[in-house]
Motif scaffolding. Structure first.
Motif, PDB file in Angstrom:
ATOM      1  N   ILE A   1       0.829  -1.204   0.000  1.00  0.00           N
ATOM      2  CA  ILE A   1       0.000   0.000   0.000  1.00  0.00           C
ATOM      3  C   ILE A   1       0.866   1.258   0.000  1.00  0.00           C
ATOM      4  CG2 ILE A   1      -1.647   1.341   1.363  1.00  0.00           C
ATOM      5  CD1 ILE A   1      -2.936  -1.327   2.158  1.00  0.00           C
ATOM      6  N   SER A   2       1.920   1.275   0.801  1.00  0.00           N
ATOM      7  CA  SER A   2       2.788   2.454   0.842  1.00  0.00           C
ATOM      8  C   SER A   2       3.529   2.642  -0.478  1.00  0.00           C
ATOM      9  CB  SER A   2       3.770   2.354   1.997  1.00  0.00           C
ATOM     10  OG  SER A   2       4.663   1.282   1.810  1.00  0.00           O
ATOM     11  N   LEU A   3       3.916   1.560  -1.138  1.00  0.00           N
ATOM     12  CA  LEU A   3       4.552   1.687  -2.446  1.00  0.00           C
ATOM     13  C   LEU A   3       3.572   2.205  -3.492  1.00  0.00           C
ATOM     14  CD1 LEU A   3       6.823  -1.472  -2.599  1.00  0.00           C
ATOM     15  CD2 LEU A   3       7.537   0.912  -2.485  1.00  0.00           C
ATOM     16  N   LEU A   4       2.337   1.768  -3.417  1.00  0.00           N
ATOM     17  CA  LEU A   4       1.325   2.275  -4.343  1.00  0.00           C
ATOM     18  C   LEU A   4       1.084   3.773  -4.143  1.00  0.00           C
ATOM     19  CD1 LEU A   4      -1.300  -0.624  -4.383  1.00  0.00           C
ATOM     20  CD2 LEU A   4       0.263   0.060  -6.209  1.00  0.00           C
ATOM     21  N   ILE A   5       1.049   4.210  -2.904  1.00  0.00           N
ATOM     22  CA  ILE A   5       0.870   5.634  -2.618  1.00  0.00           C
ATOM     23  C   ILE A   5       2.075   6.431  -3.102  1.00  0.00           C
ATOM     24  CG2 ILE A   5       0.696   7.318  -0.749  1.00  0.00           C
ATOM     25  CD1 ILE A   5      -1.023   5.263   0.743  1.00  0.00           C
TER      26      ILE A   5
ATOM     27  N   LEU B   1       4.493  10.055  -7.227  1.00  0.00           N
ATOM     28  CA  LEU B   1       5.495  10.226  -8.267  1.00  0.00           C
ATOM     29  C   LEU B   1       4.840  10.532  -9.608  1.00  0.00           C
ATOM     30  CD1 LEU B   1       8.507  10.075  -9.043  1.00  0.00           C
ATOM     31  CD2 LEU B   1       8.122   7.651  -9.540  1.00  0.00           C
ATOM     32  N   VAL B   2       3.761   9.849  -9.915  1.00  0.00           N
ATOM     33  CA  VAL B   2       3.032  10.114 -11.151  1.00  0.00           C
ATOM     34  C   VAL B   2       2.450  11.524 -11.133  1.00  0.00           C
ATOM     35  CG1 VAL B   2       0.974   9.450 -12.479  1.00  0.00           C
ATOM     36  CG2 VAL B   2       2.559   7.701 -11.665  1.00  0.00           C
ATOM     37  N   ALA B   3       1.919  11.954  -9.996  1.00  0.00           N
ATOM     38  CA  ALA B   3       1.379  13.307  -9.898  1.00  0.00           C
ATOM     39  C   ALA B   3       2.481  14.353 -10.075  1.00  0.00           C
ATOM     40  CB  ALA B   3       0.678  13.487  -8.553  1.00  0.00           C
ATOM     41  N   LEU B   4       3.657  14.100  -9.533  1.00  0.00           N
ATOM     42  CA  LEU B   4       4.778  15.027  -9.686  1.00  0.00           C
ATOM     43  C   LEU B   4       5.226  15.109 -11.140  1.00  0.00           C
ATOM     44  CD1 LEU B   4       7.040  16.790  -8.381  1.00  0.00           C
ATOM     45  CD2 LEU B   4       8.380  14.694  -8.308  1.00  0.00           C
ATOM     46  N   ILE B   5       5.364  13.972 -11.792  1.00  0.00           N
ATOM     47  CA  ILE B   5       5.788  13.976 -13.194  1.00  0.00           C
ATOM     48  C   ILE B   5       4.742  14.657 -14.063  1.00  0.00           C
ATOM     49  CG2 ILE B   5       6.251  12.451 -15.165  1.00  0.00           C
ATOM     50  CD1 ILE B   5       7.579  10.536 -13.155  1.00  0.00           C
ATOM     51  N   TRP B   6       3.472  14.426 -13.771  1.00  0.00           N
ATOM     52  CA  TRP B   6       2.398  15.054 -14.532  1.00  0.00           C
ATOM     53  C   TRP B   6       2.433  16.573 -14.368  1.00  0.00           C
ATOM     54  CZ3 TRP B   6      -3.076  15.925 -12.604  1.00  0.00           C
ATOM     55  CH2 TRP B   6      -3.880  16.409 -13.620  1.00  0.00           C
ATOM     56  N   SER B   7       2.654  17.059 -13.149  1.00  0.00           N
ATOM     57  CA  SER B   7       2.681  18.499 -12.937  1.00  0.00           C
ATOM     58  C   SER B   7       3.912  19.140 -13.562  1.00  0.00           C
ATOM     59  CB  SER B   7       2.617  18.826 -11.447  1.00  0.00           C
ATOM     60  OG  SER B   7       3.794  18.386 -10.797  1.00  0.00           O
ATOM     61  N   ILE B   8       5.027  18.432 -13.604  1.00  0.00           N
ATOM     62  CA  ILE B   8       6.219  18.968 -14.264  1.00  0.00           C
ATOM     63  C   ILE B   8       5.999  19.053 -15.769  1.00  0.00           C
ATOM     64  CG2 ILE B   8       8.624  18.444 -14.827  1.00  0.00           C
ATOM     65  CD1 ILE B   8       8.920  17.381 -11.968  1.00  0.00           C
ATOM     66  N   LYS B   9       5.425  18.012 -16.365  1.00  0.00           N
ATOM     67  CA  LYS B   9       5.168  18.024 -17.806  1.00  0.00           C
ATOM     68  C   LYS B   9       4.087  19.027 -18.180  1.00  0.00           C
ATOM     69  CE  LYS B   9       6.722  13.474 -19.102  1.00  0.00           C
ATOM     70  NZ  LYS B   9       6.398  12.236 -19.815  1.00  0.00           N
ATOM     71  N   ASP B  10       3.194  19.340 -17.257  1.00  0.00           N
ATOM     72  CA  ASP B  10       2.120  20.287 -17.510  1.00  0.00           C
ATOM     73  C   ASP B  10       2.609  21.731 -17.427  1.00  0.00           C
ATOM     74  OD1 ASP B  10      -0.581  20.729 -18.133  1.00  0.00           O
ATOM     75  OD2 ASP B  10      -1.018  21.196 -16.040  1.00  0.00           O
ATOM     76  N   GLY B  11       3.830  21.947 -16.929  1.00  0.00           N
ATOM     77  CA  GLY B  11       4.393  23.292 -16.879  1.00  0.00           C
ATOM     78  C   GLY B  11       4.123  24.017 -15.578  1.00  0.00           C
ATOM     79  N   GLN B  12       3.833  23.313 -14.530  1.00  0.00           N
ATOM     80  CA  GLN B  12       3.502  23.930 -13.252  1.00  0.00           C
ATOM     81  C   GLN B  12       4.682  24.681 -12.649  1.00  0.00           C
ATOM     82  OE1 GLN B  12       0.447  23.743 -11.918  1.00  0.00           O
ATOM     83  NE2 GLN B  12       0.957  24.892 -10.110  1.00  0.00           N
ATOM     84  N   TYR B  13       5.904  24.225 -12.902  1.00  0.00           N
ATOM     85  CA  TYR B  13       7.077  24.786 -12.238  1.00  0.00           C
ATOM     86  C   TYR B  13       7.952  25.603 -13.171  1.00  0.00           C
ATOM     87  CZ  TYR B  13       5.698  21.351  -8.801  1.00  0.00           C
ATOM     88  OH  TYR B  13       4.986  20.617  -7.899  1.00  0.00           O
ATOM     89  N   GLU B  14       7.433  26.077 -14.298  1.00  0.00           N
ATOM     90  CA  GLU B  14       8.265  26.778 -15.254  1.00  0.00           C
ATOM     91  C   GLU B  14       8.560  28.218 -14.859  1.00  0.00           C
ATOM     92  OE1 GLU B  14       7.123  26.457 -19.275  1.00  0.00           O
ATOM     93  OE2 GLU B  14       7.109  24.282 -19.239  1.00  0.00           O
ATOM     94  N   ASP B  15       7.651  28.919 -14.263  1.00  0.00           N
ATOM     95  CA  ASP B  15       7.854  30.326 -13.925  1.00  0.00           C
ATOM     96  C   ASP B  15       8.328  30.434 -12.488  1.00  0.00           C
ATOM     97  OD1 ASP B  15       7.959  33.021 -14.042  1.00  0.00           O
ATOM     98  OD2 ASP B  15       5.812  33.331 -13.866  1.00  0.00           O
TER      99      ASP B  15
END
Length: 52
Positions: A10-14, A19-33
């Motif tokens: 369960i902890s590995l799944l969380i 990690l997927v949410a972090l990669i998604w937000s980086i690819k979406d441009g959340q941290y560019e500015d």
């Protein structure tokens, strides 16, 4: 002993979910500015017809 395996899975799944949410937000441009937000409060908004 089986509860340790269950909680580890369960902890590995969380962790993978975060990690997927972090990669998604980086690819979406959340941290560019990274320059504007700290400096935005230092300058006034440009004057418009309504602000004069």
């Amino acid at each position: 002993m089986s509860i340790i395996i269950i909680t580890a899975i369960i902890s590995l799944l969380i962790a993978v979910l975060f990690l997927v949410a972090l990669i998604w937000s980086i690819k979406d441009g959340q941290y560019e500015d990274d320059f504007s937000p700290p400096n935005r409060i230092l300058f006034d908004d440009p004057a418009t017809k309504d602000n004069k």
